[in-house]
Write an enzyme that holds these catalytic residues in place. Structure first.
Site, mmCIF file in Angstrom:
data_model
loop_
_atom_site.group_PDB
_atom_site.id
_atom_site.type_symbol
_atom_site.label_atom_id
_atom_site.label_comp_id
_atom_site.label_asym_id
_atom_site.label_seq_id
_atom_site.Cartn_x
_atom_site.Cartn_y
_atom_site.Cartn_z
ATOM 1 N N ASP A 196 29.677 89.253 50.800
ATOM 2 C CA ASP A 196 28.400 88.482 49.970
ATOM 3 C C ASP A 196 28.840 87.157 49.829
ATOM 4 O O ASP A 196 30.017 86.817 50.186
ATOM 5 C CB ASP A 196 28.451 89.236 48.610
ATOM 6 N N ASP B 116 17.544 91.414 48.781
ATOM 7 C CA ASP B 116 17.831 92.291 47.678
ATOM 8 C C ASP B 116 16.984 92.932 47.385
ATOM 9 O O ASP B 116 17.171 93.990 46.496
ATOM 10 C CB ASP B 116 18.389 91.308 46.501
HETATM 11 C C1 GLA Z 1 24.403 90.288 45.623
HETATM 12 C C2 GLA Z 1 23.875 91.254 46.713
HETATM 13 C C3 GLA Z 1 23.437 92.502 46.126
HETATM 14 C C4 GLA Z 1 24.865 93.102 45.398
HETATM 15 C C5 GLA Z 1 25.164 92.064 44.304
HETATM 16 C C6 GLA Z 1 26.499 92.490 43.764
HETATM 17 O O1 GLA Z 1 23.111 90.013 44.821
HETATM 18 O O2 GLA Z 1 22.958 90.565 47.644
HETATM 19 O O3 GLA Z 1 23.157 93.499 47.051
HETATM 20 O O4 GLA Z 1 25.880 93.271 46.300
HETATM 21 O O5 GLA Z 1 25.409 90.649 44.768
HETATM 22 O O6 GLA Z 1 26.717 91.575 42.834
#
Ligand code: GLA
Length: 695
Positions: free
Chosen positions: A438, A496
């Site tokens: 990430d 997301d």
């Molecule tokens: C980001 C990612 C999510 C999740 C969160 C965890 O927002 O895009 O899918 O993994 O971090 O903190």
């Protein structure tokens, strides 16, 4: 096609349709005829070269800006001349020397490679020839597009709303998208398409550019009143960001281009096999990700039933998302401390990982290696590794935190090695097959150019040590979806949002460049966590089917009926995996933008998986038939609905007879021209069909 006569800087004359056998003499006449002298313009014919600049009388966007280090003013090269040209059937390389008024400044190498699918990749290098070195500010690739390319499409977006198309007319001037985020961003231009008026998915001539890079970029279209128009892309370099020592070389990110005379689908037909070939692996297991199931509530007693439930559905990879490492109880702390939290995981991740592996699934783990929380052991031990600019009195000036975090300065070798060792230790200790990598903030200090290269080196080093590990590129969802990182990763987290309606659009447009099986799509809870919208399971399943399929939902709380449907769906994903991972994408241009047709057609035309998704309440009482181009016209296909839970909700007394009968047989030509009658689907419903050739 390059005009490389003499020793002048070559000019790109044509890229696009195959011109067949060309008589050099007639071509020369045509090309020279194009070099008329315009009124009120230079007295020599103007036709921008590969490195067009004011030195050749060109007043457009300069593709090369550099100055001799130590000299006060930016000096555009005064003269650029060709020294070497090599080529074979699929590649051309040109070496050019750029002089300023003190002599040679840079040697530029321009390379173009045409892939078997018809994707053109342009690469550029610049080597400093000046004895004091060179301050390089821009090295762009520019390619001409013809005057008939009057319409522009590129993309913008935001968190949970990536890749919103924006269309308009190519106007005189520069439409330039400067991205200064240290990642492409949710609003990345993604694909810059210029085309003939009204181009669509199936029609029109289109020229498209993608900047294959994960850092800062400038991409766009320039149209000049002389009639010249070009697609452009460069790494966005801040002044002083790239200073080359004598002999030092800067390698520009590659620019990836494709042309089609069959609309946007024709572009995907070139891009998808190209991306599939560069992706490190074709392994696409069905995933369960814990994020929207448990968030930070990491508790073995809660997670083991989720493992059981996942295995019971046939899930193949179980991914433990954020929340597992030391002190990470929420998103305000602990990034950088990549050791397992002993409080919540007294026996480490072993009991969980072992359970996952024992149930025949791969184990995956979330990490965010390029970041550090101010509230972390790492930041306390190495405050100097939190990326900052330095003020005049040598104080570190940190930009505002973003999601309570700073960028870790992985351009500091010790910091990069620290992360590499920490990740390596995890991969050594646990049977981790997959990392969700990430990147949750923009970079607001330091050099994005240096950071992006350090990131690539970090991933490359990690993969060299652990070649078996697959990686997903995530950046708060789809903030880092590009072909620079695509060579290094196996999957993208597309967005997301798991809201199926929003996902329909995000996946449709992300899928112009990326093949669907690289774009993670998860079935979320009945009420989408981000938008609060509710969707029936069948619509969520149909949406996630056309991606790298997964589940992101606490299925331990799902009803037995829903779990049975999910189990069938996982089997369906597996059944169609060949088609989903090799199929040719077909999309249609509908009269109104309230329904999407998307199909994956087998390379040999023998079958297709088709989705008709409605985005809004229907505007007509008898829906237009579902026309599906792209199958073999002369073959007959058996078309049957694919069951994904309850049938889609239809606003009518009886569905078309062929649906009630469970299928029909129809030729590819009829499917393309007349189409199949379809039910009057309500809003946010989907019908999935399977077509199989009978002969
Ligand atoms: C980001 C990612 C999510 C999740 C969160 C965890 O927002 O895009 O899918 O993994 O971090 O903190």
């Amino acid at each position: 096609m390059l005009d490389a006569r003499g020793t002048a800087v070559p000019r790109l004359i044509h890229w696009g349709s195959d011109l067949g056998a060309v008589e050099p003499e007639s071509l020369a006449q045509l090309v020279d005829a194009g070099r008329a002298i315009a009124p009120s313009s230079p007295d020599t014919p103007l036709s921008p070269s590969l490195l067009a600049s004011s030195a050749e009388g060109f007043s457009g966007y300069p593709v090369l800006i550099a100055r001799r280090t130590g000299f006060p003013a930016a000096r555009l090269p005064l003269r650029i001349h060709r020294t070497v040209l090599t080529h074979d059937d699929t590649a051309i390389s040109v070496e050019l020397v750029a002089d300023d008024d003190h002599g040679p400044l840079l040697t530029i190498t321009w390379r173009a490679v045409l892939s078997p699918e018809g994707v053109l990749t342009i690469g550029l290098d610049a080597r400093a020839e000046a004895p004091d070195g060179v301050d390089l500010h821009r090295l762009a690739a520019a390619v001409p597009v013809p005057a008939r390319a009057t319409e522009l499409l590129d993309f913008t977006g935001l968190w949970a709303g990536e890749r919103r198309p924006q269309r308009g007319t190519v106007r005189d001037g520069l439409h330039l998208r400067e991205q200064r985020r240290g990642r492409p961003g949710h609003d990345a231009p993604y694909l810059t398409v210029a085309g003939t008026p009204g181009f669509g998915f199936r029609s029109g001539e289109v020229w498209a550019l993608h900047h294959a890079f994960s850092g800062n970029s400038a991409t766009g279209v320039e149209a000049l009143p002389t009639g010249h128009r070009r697609l452009l892309a460069a790494e966005l370099l801040e002044p002083g960001e790239v200073v080359l020592e004598p002999g030092g070389t800067y390698t520009a990110p590659e620019v990836v281009l494709a042309w089609s005379d069959r609309g946007l689908d024709g572009l995907s037909e070139r891009f998808h096999p190209f991306v599939r070939a560069l992706s490190p692996s074709a392994h696409r297991p069905v995933v369960l990700n814990t994020w929207e199931a448990v968030y930070f509530d990491h508790d073995l007693d809660r997670l083991l039933p989720l493992v059981e439930a996942a295995a019971d559905l046939g899930v193949e990879r179980f991914v433990l998302d954020d929340g597992w490492f030391q002190g990470r109880t929420d998103d305000r702390r602990a990034l950088g401390d990549w050791t397992v939290d002993p409080q919540r995981w007294p026996a480490g991740l072993h009991p969980l990982a072992d359970a996952v592996v024992a149930r025949g699934m791969e184990f995956g783990l979330w990490v965010e290696p390029e970041m550090v929380s101010p509230d972390s052991r790492l930041a306390r031990e190495h405050p100097e590794w939190m990326l900052a600019d330095t003020t005049a009195d040598a104080e570190a000036h940190h930009p505002p935190t973003w999601r309570f975090q700073h960028t870790l300065d992985i351009t500091i070798p010790a910091a990069r090695i620290h992360v590499l060792e920490a990740l390596s230790a995890l991969l050594d200790e646990y049977p981790i097959a997959f990392l969700k990598w990430d990147h949750n903030r923009d970079q607001h200090a330091g050099s994005a150019a240096a950071h992006t290269r350090a990131l690539y080196a970090l991933i490359d080093d990690l993969r060299a040590r652990h070649p078996q590990v697959a990686i997903e590129s995530c950046a708060s969802g789809g903030g880092r979806v590009d072909l620079g990182i695509a060579r290094r990763v196996h999957r993208f987290w597309t967005s997301d949002t798991n809201d199926a309606l929003d996902r329909q659009r995000i996946q449709r447009y992300s899928g112009l460049l990326m093949p669907p099986e690289l774009l993670g799509g998860h079935v979320g809870a009945p009420r989408a966590h981000i938008t609060g919208r509710r969707h029936e399971l069948s619509f969520r399943l149909a949406t996630a089917l056309f991606g790298s399929a997964g589940i992101e939902w606490d299925i331990t709380g799902a009803s037995d009926d829903d779990r049975a449907v999910l189990r069938d769906w996982v089997a369906t994903v597996k059944r169609f995996r060949g088609l989903l991972t090799t199929g040719r994408s077909v999309r249609t241009d509908e009269a109104t933008d309230d329904r999407y047709v998307h199909a994956l057609v087998a390379p040999d035309g023998s079958e297709a998986l088709v989705s008709l998704a409605t985005l809004a309440t229907p505007a007509v009482a008898i829906p237009a038939p579902l026309r599906l181009p792209g199958l073999d016209a002369d073959r007959r296909y058996r078309v049957q609905p694919v069951t994904l839970g309850a049938p889609a909700h239809a606003v009518q007394d009886a569905p078309p007879a062929w649906i009630a009968a469970g299928g029909t047989t129809v030729s590819g030509a009829l499917l393309a021209e007349l189409g199949l009658p379809v039910p009057l689907l309500g809003p946010e419903q989907a019908l999935v069909l399977h077509a199989v050739a009978l002969d």
